[in-house]
Write a protein that holds these residues in place. Sequence first.
Motif, PDB file in Angstrom:
ATOM      1  N   MET B 230       0.844  -1.211   0.000  1.00  0.00           N
ATOM      2  CA  MET B 230       0.000   0.000   0.000  1.00  0.00           C
ATOM      3  C   MET B 230       0.872   1.251   0.000  1.00  0.00           C
ATOM      4  O   MET B 230       0.662   2.183  -0.778  1.00  0.00           O
ATOM      5  N   ILE B 778      -6.768   6.401   6.633  1.00  0.00           N
ATOM      6  CA  ILE B 778      -7.240   5.522   5.556  1.00  0.00           C
ATOM      7  C   ILE B 778      -7.520   4.118   6.094  1.00  0.00           C
ATOM      8  O   ILE B 778      -8.502   3.474   5.731  1.00  0.00           O
ATOM      9  N   LEU B 779      -6.644   3.641   6.978  1.00  0.00           N
ATOM     10  CA  LEU B 779      -6.836   2.290   7.501  1.00  0.00           C
ATOM     11  C   LEU B 779      -8.170   2.160   8.216  1.00  0.00           C
ATOM     12  O   LEU B 779      -8.841   1.136   8.134  1.00  0.00           O
ATOM     13  N   ALA B 781     -10.733   4.278   7.630  1.00  0.00           N
ATOM     14  CA  ALA B 781     -11.790   4.604   6.672  1.00  0.00           C
ATOM     15  C   ALA B 781     -12.197   3.374   5.866  1.00  0.00           C
ATOM     16  O   ALA B 781     -13.380   3.168   5.591  1.00  0.00           O
ATOM     17  N   GLN B 782     -11.239   2.520   5.515  1.00  0.00           N
ATOM     18  CA  GLN B 782     -11.649   1.367   4.708  1.00  0.00           C
ATOM     19  C   GLN B 782     -12.512   0.408   5.516  1.00  0.00           C
ATOM     20  O   GLN B 782     -13.436  -0.214   4.984  1.00  0.00           O
ATOM     21  N   LEU B 785     -15.943   1.923   5.582  1.00  0.00           N
ATOM     22  CA  LEU B 785     -16.640   1.683   4.316  1.00  0.00           C
ATOM     23  C   LEU B 785     -17.276   0.293   4.317  1.00  0.00           C
ATOM     24  O   LEU B 785     -18.447   0.118   3.950  1.00  0.00           O
ATOM     25  N   ALA B 786     -16.500  -0.687   4.760  1.00  0.00           N
ATOM     26  CA  ALA B 786     -17.047  -2.048   4.829  1.00  0.00           C
ATOM     27  C   ALA B 786     -18.250  -2.096   5.759  1.00  0.00           C
ATOM     28  O   ALA B 786     -19.278  -2.719   5.448  1.00  0.00           O
ATOM     29  N   THR B 821     -13.264  -1.752  14.947  1.00  0.00           N
ATOM     30  CA  THR B 821     -12.891  -0.489  14.310  1.00  0.00           C
ATOM     31  C   THR B 821     -12.819   0.637  15.326  1.00  0.00           C
ATOM     32  O   THR B 821     -11.910   1.468  15.295  1.00  0.00           O
TER      33      THR B 821
END
Lengths: 121, 843
Positions: B230, B778-779, B781-782, B785-786, B821
Motif C-alpha cells: 500500500m 485511511i486504515l 476509513a476502509q 466503508l465495509a 474499528t
Amino acid sequence: MSEPARDTRFLRRTLTSLSGILIWAAHFGLVYGVQHVACREGAGWTGFVKPVIYLATVLAAALMGLVAAKARSWLAPDDPGAPDVSIFLRAVTHILLVLSLFGVLATTASAVLLPTCGALR
Amino acid sequence: MSEPLSPVPRPEGEEDELLRIWATPKGWRLPTAVNNTVIGLLYLGAAFVFFVAAGILALIMRTQLALPEQELVSQDLYNQMFTVHGTTMMFLFAVPAMEALGVLLLPQMLAARDLPFPRLSAFAVWAYVVGGTVFFLTIFIDLAPAGGWFMYPPLTLMEYQPGDNADFWLLGIGFIEISAIAGAIEIIVGVLRTRPPGMSLDKLPIFGWAMLIFAGMIMVAFPAVILATMLLEIERAFGWPFFTAELGGDPLLWQHLFWFFGHPEVYIIFLPAAGLVSMIVPTAARKPLVGFNLIVVALIATGFFSFGLWVHHMFTTGIPGLSLAFFSAASMAVAIPSGIQFFSWIATFAASERKIEFNTPTLFVLGMLFIFLIGGLTGVMVAMVPFNWQAHDTYFIVAHMHYVMIGGMVFPLFATFYYWVPIVGKRRLSERLGRWSFWLIFIGFNVAFFPMHISGLMGMPRRVWTYPAELGVGPFNLVSTIGAYMIAAGVLVFIIDLVRNFRVGEGGQDNPFGAGTLEFLPQDVYSTRSIPHVSSRYPLWDDPDLPRSVAAGEQYLPDAPTGGRETIVTSAIHAKPQYIVQMPGPGWTHVIAAVFTAACFLLLTVKIVVPAMLCALVAVGAVLTWVWSIDKGPDAGPVSIGGGITLPVYVTGPISHGWWAMMVLWVVAGSLFIAFVFSYLYLWTVSPEVWLAGREFLPQLGWPLGAGVLMLGAAAVMRLSRRALPSPGERNLLAPLAVLAAASLAGAGITAEIYGHWTSGLRPTASSYGAMVYLGAILTAQLVLAIAIMSGFCAARVLAGKLDRVRWASLENTSLLLYYTTAQFLIALILIHGFPHVMGGAP
Ligand code: HEM
Ligand SMILES: [Cu+2]
C-alpha cells in the motif's frame, strides 16, 4: 434439546499453552525496540539499554517459572475421567517454555557480549 | 466393533440423496462448484501450472547463463525474468500450493463434509487464478516488474522505474495476498471447528496442526507486506513520501516490513510441507510418529521464532551490531525445532519393524531430508553475520534458498502427489515413472544447485544477466544449466505420468499405502458416508472395522437432515459436537465477485479508474447477492445426528463459526494496524525533525475528541440496535434505522479526523509525517466503508424479514467489525494526536 456443549476456557487454555513463546515474543520486541530507539536518540539514552534488557530477562524468566508452576491447575481437565487433552497441553506448555527460555537467553547473551550501539566493522 | 451410533441398515435412497445434494455441477456450470475436492484440485492444478511456467523462465535464464557473455536475452528482460520467476514461485506457486492442499486434504482428514465457508475458498481460488494469470502474462508484453522478488525502493520508486511494471507487482501481489488471507481464515476455522467428534486437539493429525500454524502465520505476516505494498503504491501513484529520504521517509522501512513478512514466508511454505512429511513417514514405517507432542511444539515454536528473524536479510544495511545479534540469535533458536522434526522422522523410520518399502512417496521424503539438511546447514552459515557479509547477494544465496525451498517444499509436494492421489483419483500414479521422475529431479537438482555454492564463493553476484569469462565461473554455470534441464526432464516425466494415470473419480483401493488417518476412509463426493467418532491418533490402525462401519452409515450424520449441505461443528479443544452448520452449494455469485475484483485491481494498475470502479461495484453487488442466501436460519432444526445426540442447526455468539471467523479477521486487521504503528514509530526514529515540524499542524483538541465520541456513539447505537430487532417472522423500521444511524456516526467520526488535519494545513505529500497521519485515517476509513456496506445489507434484511432476534448473524458480524474499528480508531487517535506532543523531540 439441551444447550450445545461450550468449549470452556478456550482462551485460557490457549494462552497458557502458548505462554512461553508469547513471553519470548514480548521480550524480543521490547529488547529490540528499546535498543533501536535508544541508539537513534543517542547520548543520555544508551546507558539504559543493557539494564533494561537484563531486567526484562529476569522478568521473563520469572514469568516462565510462574507458568511452569501453575500449568497443572490452569490446564486441569473439564472432565477428570478424560485427561488426554490436559496431559497433551501440559506437555506442550512445558516444552515450549524450555525452548522459549533458550530463545530469551540467546537474546540476552548478545547483549552481554556486544557494545550497545556500535556498528560492526 | 463398537455399537453403531446410527441405526442400520440405513433407509433406502439415503445415499442417493447425499449424492444429489453434493453432486458436482457438470459442463459449463463446472465453475460454480464449491466442493473442497473440486476447488482444491483447481487450486493445486493452477499452482502447479505456475510452477511449470516459472520453471520455464528459470530454464531460459539458465540457458542464458550457460556460457559467459551470451546474448540470448537482454539485460532488461533478464531482470524481468528473475523477478517474475521469484515472485511467481513464492506467491503464485508455493503458498497457494500449500493452501490448496489444506483445502483439498483437511476436510478429508477431518472427515468433514466440507470446510465451513466453501464459497469463500472458491472465491479465493478464482481471484487467484485470474489475478495470477494476468500477472504472469505481463512478462510477454514487456510490462513485468524488474525490481527483484522483494522490490526494494528506491529502485522501485517512480523515478527509477517509470511505467506500470512495478505496479503490476504491487497491485497484483497485494491482491493475491488478500486471497491467501481469505483461505487462511477458512483453514483456521476449519481445523478448529469441523473436526469429527472425539478428535480433541491431542488427536489432530500433524498436517492439521501444521496448517493451523501456517494459517496463523499468514494472518500475522501477510498484513505487513500488504501495508508495504500500500505504502509503495501510494507513493508511486500520489507521491506520499514514505520511502523518500529528503522528505523524511526511509527506504529501509520497506525492508523491515517486507522481511517481517518475507522470512516467515519461508516457514509458511515449509511448515505445511513438514506436516505432509509427518503424515507420510508413519505410514511408510507403519509406526506412530515418534514424539508427537514434540513435533507440535516444534511447529508452534517455528511459527513464532520465524518472526524474530527478519533483520537477518538486512545484515548489510549498517544496523547496529547488537540489533543484528538479536536476530542472529533467533536465527539459531529456530534451528532447534527444525532439528526436532528431523530427528523425529528419522526415529520413526528407525522404529519400523518391517523393511521400509522405497516407493515413490518415500523416495521423495528421503530426498527432502537430504536436500533440506544441506539447505539448513548453509542457512546456519549465512545466519552468521561475518559470513553473511561475504556471501550476501552472491550465487551462494541462490544456492542456499533453492536448497531450502525445493528441498523443503517441492520434494514434499511431489511425495504428496504420489501419496494422496488415490483419494481423489481412480487409481494410483505409476511407480515406475515416479521413480524416474524422482531420480531425475533429485540428481538434476544437486547438479544444478550445488555448483552455485562454489560460483558464489568465487564471486559471482546474483541477478546478473551474464558474466565475463575471466571470472572463471563458466564451467560451474554450464554444469548448473545441465542440472536445470535434468530437473525439467524429471518434471516432464511426472506430467506424462499425470496425463496417463490421473483420472478424477472414485475407484481403486481406498487405502493403498495402509495409512492410519481418516482421509483414507472410503469417500465419495459427500466425503465419508458417515462421520466417525474418533478416539485415537490413527483410527484406521486402531479400529480396522472403521472403514466398513463408516461406509455402512453407522457413524454420525449418515443422512442430510436439513435437506442441504451440512457438516458437524465441534468445540475447538475437545471436539464435542455443538451444532450442524448449513453450507451453501454451487453458485455463480462468488465466481463473478472474484473475476470482477481481479478486474478492478488490474484496471487500477493501468490507471483506468472509472471502469475499475464499475468492476468494484459489480463485485460488491455479487458478494452481497452471494451472502444474502447464506444465513439459512433455524427452521430446519434441531436434528439428531446419531449416538443419541441432538443438535441445533443455527447458532450465534461465541460458539458459531461466523463469530470465530470474525475473531480471525480481528487478528488480521490488528496485524495490519500494528504494522502501521510500527511504521509510524519507525519513521519517527529516522526523522524526528519531520515530526517536530508536524507538531505545528496538529488540529485543536476538539477534533480528535469529537471524532472519538462519534465513533463510540456508533458502537453504542449498533449495540442498541440489537434490542430493536423484531421477533422472528416480523419486520420493523426501528432496527434498520438504528443500524444505518450507527454506520453514519462512524462515517462522521472518520470524516472529522481527516477534515481536522486538512483544515490545519497538513498535506500528505509534504512530508513522511503527513503521509503517515493520513494513512492511519485511511486504515480506519476502509473498515468504515465495509461497515457501511454491511449495515445497508443488514437494514435490507430486516426489511425483508430475514433478520430478527434469533436469526441475527449478519448484524452480529457487522457489530463485531464496528467494535474492532472503534478500538483501533481510538488507539490511532491517541497515537496521532498524542505522540507528537510527548515525543516530538526537543527543539
Ligand atoms: C525448478 C527449478 C528451479 C530453477 C532451475 C531455478 C532457477 C533460478 C534462477 C536461475 C534464478 C535467478 C538467479 C539470479 O539471477 O540471481 C532464480 C531465482 C529465484 N528463484 Fe528459482 N529456480 C527453480 C525453482 C524455484 C522454486 C521452486 C522457488 C520457490 C519456491 C524459487 C524461488 C526463487 C527466488 C525467490 C529467486 C530470486 C529472485 C530474485 O532474485 O528476485 N525457484 N531461480
Ligand atoms: Cu530469512
